[in-house]
Design a protein around this motif. Structure first.
Motif, PDB file in Angstrom:
ATOM      1  N   ILE A 284       0.818  -1.210   0.000  1.00 47.39           N
ATOM      2  CA  ILE A 284       0.000   0.000   0.000  1.00 47.39           C
ATOM      3  C   ILE A 284       0.863   1.275   0.000  1.00 47.39           C
ATOM      4  O   ILE A 284       0.484   2.297  -0.558  1.00 47.39           O
ATOM      5  CB  ILE A 284      -0.991  -0.017   1.188  1.00 47.39           C
ATOM      6  CG1 ILE A 284      -2.114   1.003   0.952  1.00 47.39           C
ATOM      7  CG2 ILE A 284      -0.289   0.210   2.500  1.00 47.39           C
ATOM      8  CD1 ILE A 284      -3.315   0.789   1.846  1.00 47.39           C
ATOM      9  N   SER A 285       2.057   1.217   0.624  1.00 54.49           N
ATOM     10  CA  SER A 285       2.950   2.373   0.582  1.00 54.49           C
ATOM     11  C   SER A 285       3.441   2.630  -0.836  1.00 54.49           C
ATOM     12  O   SER A 285       3.543   3.781  -1.281  1.00 54.49           O
ATOM     13  CB  SER A 285       4.146   2.149   1.517  1.00 54.49           C
ATOM     14  OG  SER A 285       3.742   2.132   2.854  1.00 54.49           O
ATOM     15  N   LYS A 286       3.777   1.559  -1.545  1.00 55.41           N
ATOM     16  CA  LYS A 286       4.192   1.702  -2.944  1.00 55.41           C
ATOM     17  C   LYS A 286       3.050   2.266  -3.781  1.00 55.41           C
ATOM     18  O   LYS A 286       3.257   3.126  -4.647  1.00 55.41           O
ATOM     19  CB  LYS A 286       4.629   0.341  -3.491  1.00 55.41           C
ATOM     20  CG  LYS A 286       5.103   0.386  -4.939  1.00 55.41           C
ATOM     21  CD  LYS A 286       5.521  -0.993  -5.428  1.00 55.41           C
ATOM     22  CE  LYS A 286       5.987  -0.945  -6.878  1.00 55.41           C
ATOM     23  NZ  LYS A 286       6.379  -2.293  -7.372  1.00 55.41           N
ATOM     24  N   LEU A 287       1.828   1.794  -3.531  1.00 55.18           N
ATOM     25  CA  LEU A 287       0.668   2.294  -4.269  1.00 55.18           C
ATOM     26  C   LEU A 287       0.484   3.786  -4.026  1.00 55.18           C
ATOM     27  O   LEU A 287       0.196   4.544  -4.961  1.00 55.18           O
ATOM     28  CB  LEU A 287      -0.591   1.533  -3.839  1.00 55.18           C
ATOM     29  CG  LEU A 287      -1.921   2.032  -4.431  1.00 55.18           C
ATOM     30  CD1 LEU A 287      -1.908   1.944  -5.947  1.00 55.18           C
ATOM     31  CD2 LEU A 287      -3.094   1.249  -3.843  1.00 55.18           C
ATOM     32  N   GLU A 288       0.674   4.213  -2.791  1.00 51.50           N
ATOM     33  CA  GLU A 288       0.522   5.645  -2.485  1.00 51.50           C
ATOM     34  C   GLU A 288       1.513   6.478  -3.302  1.00 51.50           C
ATOM     35  O   GLU A 288       1.142   7.488  -3.913  1.00 51.50           O
ATOM     36  CB  GLU A 288       0.728   5.904  -0.993  1.00 51.50           C
ATOM     37  CG  GLU A 288       0.579   7.376  -0.623  1.00 51.50           C
ATOM     38  CD  GLU A 288       0.771   7.633   0.857  1.00 51.50           C
ATOM     39  OE1 GLU A 288       0.240   8.633   1.352  1.00 51.50           O
ATOM     40  OE2 GLU A 288       1.479   6.839   1.517  1.00 51.50           O
ATOM     41  N   HIS A 333     -10.940 -14.147  -3.721  1.00 50.06           N
ATOM     42  CA  HIS A 333     -11.807 -13.153  -4.356  1.00 50.06           C
ATOM     43  C   HIS A 333     -11.964 -11.922  -3.462  1.00 50.06           C
ATOM     44  O   HIS A 333     -11.939 -10.766  -3.925  1.00 50.06           O
ATOM     45  CB  HIS A 333     -13.172 -13.776  -4.651  1.00 50.06           C
ATOM     46  CG  HIS A 333     -14.029 -12.925  -5.553  1.00 50.06           C
ATOM     47  ND1 HIS A 333     -15.366 -13.156  -5.747  1.00 50.06           N
ATOM     48  CD2 HIS A 333     -13.721 -11.830  -6.308  1.00 50.06           C
ATOM     49  CE1 HIS A 333     -15.854 -12.236  -6.577  1.00 50.06           C
ATOM     50  NE2 HIS A 333     -14.876 -11.436  -6.927  1.00 50.06           N
ATOM     51  N   ILE A 334     -12.115 -12.140  -2.152  1.00 51.57           N
ATOM     52  CA  ILE A 334     -12.237 -11.011  -1.210  1.00 51.57           C
ATOM     53  C   ILE A 334     -10.970 -10.156  -1.240  1.00 51.57           C
ATOM     54  O   ILE A 334     -11.026  -8.924  -1.292  1.00 51.57           O
ATOM     55  CB  ILE A 334     -12.520 -11.521   0.218  1.00 51.57           C
ATOM     56  CG1 ILE A 334     -13.938 -12.103   0.286  1.00 51.57           C
ATOM     57  CG2 ILE A 334     -12.346 -10.415   1.245  1.00 51.57           C
ATOM     58  CD1 ILE A 334     -14.247 -12.821   1.586  1.00 51.57           C
ATOM     59  N   ALA A 335      -9.791 -10.806  -1.235  1.00 51.99           N
ATOM     60  CA  ALA A 335      -8.526 -10.064  -1.276  1.00 51.99           C
ATOM     61  C   ALA A 335      -8.412  -9.270  -2.575  1.00 51.99           C
ATOM     62  O   ALA A 335      -7.974  -8.106  -2.578  1.00 51.99           O
ATOM     63  CB  ALA A 335      -7.346 -11.036  -1.149  1.00 51.99           C
ATOM     64  N   PHE A 336      -8.833  -9.889  -3.691  1.00 52.11           N
ATOM     65  CA  PHE A 336      -8.758  -9.241  -5.002  1.00 52.11           C
ATOM     66  C   PHE A 336      -9.644  -7.987  -5.033  1.00 52.11           C
ATOM     67  O   PHE A 336      -9.215  -6.909  -5.460  1.00 52.11           O
ATOM     68  CB  PHE A 336      -9.190 -10.234  -6.084  1.00 52.11           C
ATOM     69  CG  PHE A 336      -9.056  -9.697  -7.482  1.00 52.11           C
ATOM     70  CD1 PHE A 336      -7.859  -9.809  -8.182  1.00 52.11           C
ATOM     71  CD2 PHE A 336     -10.135  -9.073  -8.104  1.00 52.11           C
ATOM     72  CE1 PHE A 336      -7.742  -9.304  -9.477  1.00 52.11           C
ATOM     73  CE2 PHE A 336     -10.024  -8.573  -9.388  1.00 52.11           C
ATOM     74  CZ  PHE A 336      -8.818  -8.680 -10.072  1.00 52.11           C
ATOM     75  N   GLU A 337     -10.892  -8.124  -4.564  1.00 52.55           N
ATOM     76  CA  GLU A 337     -11.820  -7.001  -4.604  1.00 52.55           C
ATOM     77  C   GLU A 337     -11.430  -5.930  -3.575  1.00 52.55           C
ATOM     78  O   GLU A 337     -11.608  -4.735  -3.817  1.00 52.55           O
ATOM     79  CB  GLU A 337     -13.259  -7.484  -4.351  1.00 52.55           C
ATOM     80  CG  GLU A 337     -13.797  -8.441  -5.409  1.00 52.55           C
ATOM     81  CD  GLU A 337     -13.827  -7.818  -6.806  1.00 52.55           C
ATOM     82  OE1 GLU A 337     -13.753  -6.573  -6.924  1.00 52.55           O
ATOM     83  OE2 GLU A 337     -13.923  -8.583  -7.786  1.00 52.55           O
ATOM     84  N   ALA A 338     -10.902  -6.349  -2.435  1.00 52.63           N
ATOM     85  CA  ALA A 338     -10.448  -5.375  -1.435  1.00 52.63           C
ATOM     86  C   ALA A 338      -9.302  -4.535  -1.995  1.00 52.63           C
ATOM     87  O   ALA A 338      -9.219  -3.322  -1.747  1.00 52.63           O
ATOM     88  CB  ALA A 338     -10.013  -6.088  -0.154  1.00 52.63           C
ATOM     89  N   ALA A 339      -8.407  -5.181  -2.773  1.00 49.76           N
ATOM     90  CA  ALA A 339      -7.305  -4.453  -3.401  1.00 49.76           C
ATOM     91  C   ALA A 339      -7.837  -3.404  -4.381  1.00 49.76           C
ATOM     92  O   ALA A 339      -7.344  -2.265  -4.433  1.00 49.76           O
ATOM     93  CB  ALA A 339      -6.369  -5.427  -4.116  1.00 49.76           C
ATOM     94  N   ASP A 340      -8.849  -3.764  -5.158  1.00 48.50           N
ATOM     95  CA  ASP A 340      -9.457  -2.804  -6.083  1.00 48.50           C
ATOM     96  C   ASP A 340     -10.070  -1.628  -5.332  1.00 48.50           C
ATOM     97  O   ASP A 340      -9.912  -0.456  -5.713  1.00 48.50           O
ATOM     98  CB  ASP A 340     -10.545  -3.490  -6.918  1.00 48.50           C
ATOM     99  CG  ASP A 340      -9.954  -4.278  -8.094  1.00 48.50           C
ATOM    100  OD1 ASP A 340      -8.738  -4.124  -8.343  1.00 48.50           O
ATOM    101  OD2 ASP A 340     -10.699  -5.042  -8.742  1.00 48.50           O
ATOM    102  N   LEU A 341     -10.798  -1.931  -4.253  1.00 46.22           N
ATOM    103  CA  LEU A 341     -11.437  -0.865  -3.484  1.00 46.22           C
ATOM    104  C   LEU A 341     -10.385   0.063  -2.859  1.00 46.22           C
ATOM    105  O   LEU A 341     -10.533   1.291  -2.867  1.00 46.22           O
ATOM    106  CB  LEU A 341     -12.332  -1.462  -2.392  1.00 46.22           C
ATOM    107  CG  LEU A 341     -13.037  -0.438  -1.482  1.00 46.22           C
ATOM    108  CD1 LEU A 341     -13.920   0.494  -2.291  1.00 46.22           C
ATOM    109  CD2 LEU A 341     -13.866  -1.156  -0.414  1.00 46.22           C
ATOM    110  N   LEU A 342      -9.309  -0.537  -2.330  1.00 47.11           N
ATOM    111  CA  LEU A 342      -8.231   0.277  -1.762  1.00 47.11           C
ATOM    112  C   LEU A 342      -7.609   1.187  -2.811  1.00 47.11           C
ATOM    113  O   LEU A 342      -7.288   2.343  -2.534  1.00 47.11           O
ATOM    114  CB  LEU A 342      -7.150  -0.624  -1.143  1.00 47.11           C
ATOM    115  CG  LEU A 342      -7.475  -1.224   0.222  1.00 47.11           C
ATOM    116  CD1 LEU A 342      -6.417  -2.254   0.609  1.00 47.11           C
ATOM    117  CD2 LEU A 342      -7.540  -0.130   1.275  1.00 47.11           C
ATOM    118  N   TYR A 343      -7.450   0.660  -4.028  1.00 43.99           N
ATOM    119  CA  TYR A 343      -6.869   1.457  -5.109  1.00 43.99           C
ATOM    120  C   TYR A 343      -7.705   2.717  -5.345  1.00 43.99           C
ATOM    121  O   TYR A 343      -7.181   3.843  -5.361  1.00 43.99           O
ATOM    122  CB  TYR A 343      -6.784   0.631  -6.387  1.00 43.99           C
ATOM    123  CG  TYR A 343      -6.279   1.426  -7.579  1.00 43.99           C
ATOM    124  CD1 TYR A 343      -4.920   1.503  -7.850  1.00 43.99           C
ATOM    125  CD2 TYR A 343      -7.155   2.116  -8.404  1.00 43.99           C
ATOM    126  CE1 TYR A 343      -4.445   2.240  -8.927  1.00 43.99           C
ATOM    127  CE2 TYR A 343      -6.702   2.862  -9.483  1.00 43.99           C
ATOM    128  CZ  TYR A 343      -5.341   2.921  -9.744  1.00 43.99           C
ATOM    129  OH  TYR A 343      -4.878   3.665 -10.803  1.00 43.99           O
TER     130      TYR A 343
END
Length: 860
Positions: A284-288, A333-343
């Motif tokens: 998440i730090s890299k994404l920021e 699937h939950i991890a995948f969708e959570a990653a999209d929402l975080l993005y």
């Protein structure tokens, strides 16, 4: 360790120490000072509150961010278990120590005022933190106690502390007190130090070493300073420019290692091209970091750019991903969708200037709340999921979500969505307060100007080095305007009627004429000539400052009044070059109102830039922007800090108008006052910002009149569009009740307000007793608004009590005085012997000789 080595107790003398103290752990704030001190604390600072009044709203202090609160036994009993024990410290007298154990299940610590010398060694209560305060501490003894008497913590009023490297007989060094418990098991005596980024909390930046000398300098300068094992003291960024702004310093649990939390500027911490000494950030730090980069560099029209600029698209994506996360079933699937929402959620944050660290701070603040709402979903979402049997769910689902409107200034994020509570000022009776309490009434928010100056230095330096190119780049970055030129030169186009309605133009004309008439009357039309003795003539004459810069805040805001208040006296004074700096709108244009005023006052150059970069351009000049000799005008803390920076740089050779602070008003009212008028005057200032200073001094007000004023404040405030801002300003405001007009005037003169409004029976006669004020508004029909816009006086006025030393902006602010002297031969015969004697007395023989040779010539 559970308690800090020492706990600073903030008193009115401690304002200059706050930046350093905030680095080291919590500070203790008396409840009577909370409203004055909190706005001045750095965002990351933690604090405790000491309840000083029996009616203190303890739950509110804790809800609003206090980590702990110091209470009396009676207050503890009234709380009745509402507050977790971890948040409460019990204050006891020395003779009450024996009962401390009785409260051990309700509190986390005790606070004892005692002779520390014997108490600190004998007072040990299992599972309770101990805070000790000596009524008259000896700094050198305290330092020794901190070293030897852990785990007690020592409460030390800031009047006994100093931001110095060494402790004296009168003051305890902050850094020595913090370092007193530290130990080292290394032969070189150094302490391992983990350096972490304030913006990225997942991975440390690196491991370095510290010495007592380096930590002391780091605390005093609020910069990253370490001890190199090869090269000695290492001031990070001293040569590379990659400086570190220090956020906090902490000891580990064994007192043999340190952590530094910093904001890393420039190229970074590691000497290799990577984020940290342990490799690059990930997750998440890299994404920021990636999103921040894309916000600046994504090409127009690209999907990434649309995510940041198309609010409807981003809103739809967040809602879409949230629903898909709720529908996901498997762990992958939950991890995948959570990653999209975080993005997409993080994209929303980055687009609005919110960092992950800001989100973490919000989480931490929420965790401190005692009062919790029920937690059910809002009806809109309950109906959407459950339906209500009448089709309402479907109809609501198809309706767009209305975006909340927000005031134009930042307000605390802890505001409830709907707050119907009474908007009320605090009341005090001046005669019932001791001298120390009366002094606290005069306090304004402490401005950490040195920290802000450090923040604006890179901006100003970039303008100085890169000139117009750097200025254009920052205007594009901060104001979203891509300019072909930084300036607009006359002749300025006349705004069309569509751009500038006739009634607005007429209002500007009235204001311009009135301000010009008053400022022309201030101009000196002839020299002052005095014959001090026969044949000796001294004179003083006025000349305009040749080149001046006037700063008009706001790109989307419309502030023609400020342009008038600064442009007119420059015009009347005869300044040859008038540079008007104002942020451009995104399309690169200037608001038609400001453009119209610029034409009226004879501006010679409009600088299309705002903030510290505009101040730097005017101070040093560029190829396009003329260098000025003096800079005028209000602005935010970045503008103010930049003005203070350049005025102290001998390379700039530029002056500024005056120090600046939050706007303020003091109203004096007696039995003749109209409560509607008084409330409106107080609120006209309160709506400026949450840090506005609002004071009412009431002279023998009846209970009914006081109640009517308070009722009107509540009624009128709730009708304002900026009610949330006014509410916060009013919370920090005070009604001071006095018995006589003399007592009211004395308090006002001591406070030295920016604006003083007199709602008095004989207001005109009172003016002769006013010694300190920026501008005075005399009588019931002289609201501050008139002076702010169009009566003729200037609205650029001294704040923060500087009305004791400074005048508001006037015609003479744009001029300077030159003196001259003419001495005739007869005059020199009379004056010369005295000059010779004084020069001889000072040992300046050349001075004496310059007179002697002339006297000798005259004697031939």
């Amino acid at each position: 360790m559970s308690t800090p080595p020492f706990l600073p107790l903030i008193d009115p003398s401690g304002s200059t120490l706050l930046p350093s103290l905030a680095l080291l752990g919590p500070v203790l704030i008396p409840s009577t000072l909370v409203q004055a001190v909190l706005p001045t604390l750095p965002p990351q600072a933690s604090y405790y509150v000491q309840a000083e009044n029996s009616n203190d709203d303890i739950i509110s202090y804790l809800d609003n961010g206090a980590q702990k609160i110091v209470v009396t036994s009676s207050q503890l009993e009234e709380l009745g278990g509402q507050v977790p024990k971890e948040r409460l410290i019990l204050k006891l007298d020395e003779q009450e120590i024996s009962i401390a154990q009785d409260f051990a299940q309700q509190i986390s610590g005790i606070y004892v005022i005692s002779s520390i010398a014997h108490t600190s060694k004998s007072l040990v209560i299992p599972n309770l933190e101990i805070y000790l305060q000596n009524p008259s501490p000896n700094p050198t003894e305290l330092l020794e106690l901190i070293k030897t008497s852990r785990p007690s913590s020592y409460v030390i009023p800031t009047e006994y502390l100093a931001a110095s490297a060494k402790t004296t007989s009168t003051h305890l060094s902050i850094s020595e007190a913090f370092l007193a418990p530290i130990i080292s098991d290394r032969p070189d005596g150094l302490f391992p130090t983990i350096v972490s980024s304030s913006n990225h909390s997942i991975k440390p930046l690196g491991l370095v070493y510290s010495s007592k000398e380096s930590v002391t300098e780091a605390i005093l300068t609020q910069k990253g300073v370490y001890q190199s094992r090869k090269h000695g003291l290492w001031r990070k960024g001293e040569t590379s420019g990659a400086v570190q702004e220090l956020i906090s310093v902490k000891l580990d649990c064994d007192n043999d290692a340190l952590t530094f939390e910093v904001v890393q500027h420039g190229s970074g911490f590691c000497h290799l091209p990577q984020s940290t000494c342990f490799g690059n950030f990930n997750g998440i730090s890299k994404l920021e970091d990636t999103l921040k980069s894309r916000l600046e560099s994504a090409p127009e029209g690209s999907y990434t750019k649309r995510i940041f600029t198309d609010e409807k698209l981003l809103r739809s994506k967040i809602m879409e991903e949230a629903e898909e996360l709720c529908d996901a079933k498997t762990s992958d699937h939950i991890a995948f969708e959570a990653a999209d929402l975080l993005y997409f959620a993080l994209a929303r944050c980055i687009s609005k200037g919110v960092s992950l660290k800001d989100v973490e701070k919000a989480l931490d603040k929420k965790s401190l709340k005692i009062t919790r709402r029920k937690g059910d979903a809002k009806p809109k979402w309950e109906n959407k999921i459950n339906g209500n049997g009448n089709g309402e769910s479907a109809s609501r689902e198809s309706q767009p979500v209305k975006e909340e409107s927000k005031p134009t200034e930042p307000i605390p994020k802890s505001f409830p969505e709907v707050d119907e509570s009474r908007i009320k000022m605090r009341n005090v009776t001046l005669s019932e307060l001791n001298k120390e309490e009366q002094k606290k009434l005069l306090l304004r928010p402490v401005l950490n100007s040195l920290a802000m100056i450090d923040k604006v230095k890179p901006i100003v330096e970039r303008v100085r080095k890169e000139g117009d190119a750097g200025l254009k780049a920052m205007t594009k970055q901060f104001d979203k305007a891509d300019l072909s030129s930084n300036v607009l030169l006359p002749p300025f186009a006349t705004p069309t009627e569509e751009e500038l309605p006739v009634d607005v133009k007429k209002a500007i004309d009235v204001a311009y004429d009135n301000v010009k008439t008053f400022h022309q009357a201030q101009a000196e039309t002839k020299p002052l000539i005095v014959e001090t003795m026969p044949g000796v003539q001294c004179s003083r004459f006025v000349r305009p400052i040749a080149r001046v810069g006037v700063y008009v805040p706001g790109g989307t805001a419309i502030l023609p009044s400020t342009a008038i208040m600064l442009g007119v006296p420059a015009q009347v004074a005869g300044c040859k070059t008038i540079v008007l700096a104002t942020p451009p709108r995104p399309d690169g244009s200037i608001s038609p109102e400001v453009l119209y005023v610029a034409k009226l006052v004879g501006v010679t150059c409009i600088l299309k830039a705002g903030g510290a970069q505009a101040v730097g351009a005017m101070a040093y000049g560029t190829e396009e922007v003329p260098k000025v000799d003096k800079i005028f005008g209000p602005g935010n803390q970045w503008v103010t800090a930049a003005k203070m920076l350049v005025q102290n740089d001998t390379d700039a050779l530029v002056a500024i108008d005056m120090p600046a602070g939050p706007s303020e008003v003091l109203v004096i009212a007696d039995h003749t006052a109209n409560p509607i008028f008084v409330a409106s005057d107080l609120l006209s200032q309160a709506e400026h910002g949450t840090d506005s200073q609002v004071v009412l001094v009431g002279i023998n007000l009846s209970n009914k009149l006081l109640q009517d004023i308070e009722d009107q404040i509540d009624i009128q405030a709730k009708a304002l569009p900026r009610v949330a801002i006014a509410r916060e300003a009013i919370k920090k405001s005070v009604i001071v009740l006095v018995k006589s007009e003399k007592e009211a005037i004395e308090f006002s003169n001591e406070y030295a307000p920016e604006h003083l409004i007199l709602h008095l029976e004989k207001a005109e006669k009172v003016v002769e007793n006013i010694e300190n004020a920026g501008s005075v508004f005399v009588g019931a029909f002289s609201p501050e608004s008139c002076g702010d816009y169009a009566s003729g006086t200037n609205h650029t006025l001294p704040t923060n009590g500087f009305a004791r030393q400074f005048s508001g902006v006037n015609t003479l602010s744009f001029q300077k005085h030159i003196t001259s002297q003419f001495v005739s031969s007869d005059g020199l015969k009379l004056l010369g012997p005295s000059v010779v004697r004084l020069a001889e007395r000072e040992g300046l023989e050349a001075h004496a000789n310059a007179v002697r040779v002339r006297l000798a010539e005259l004697s031939k």
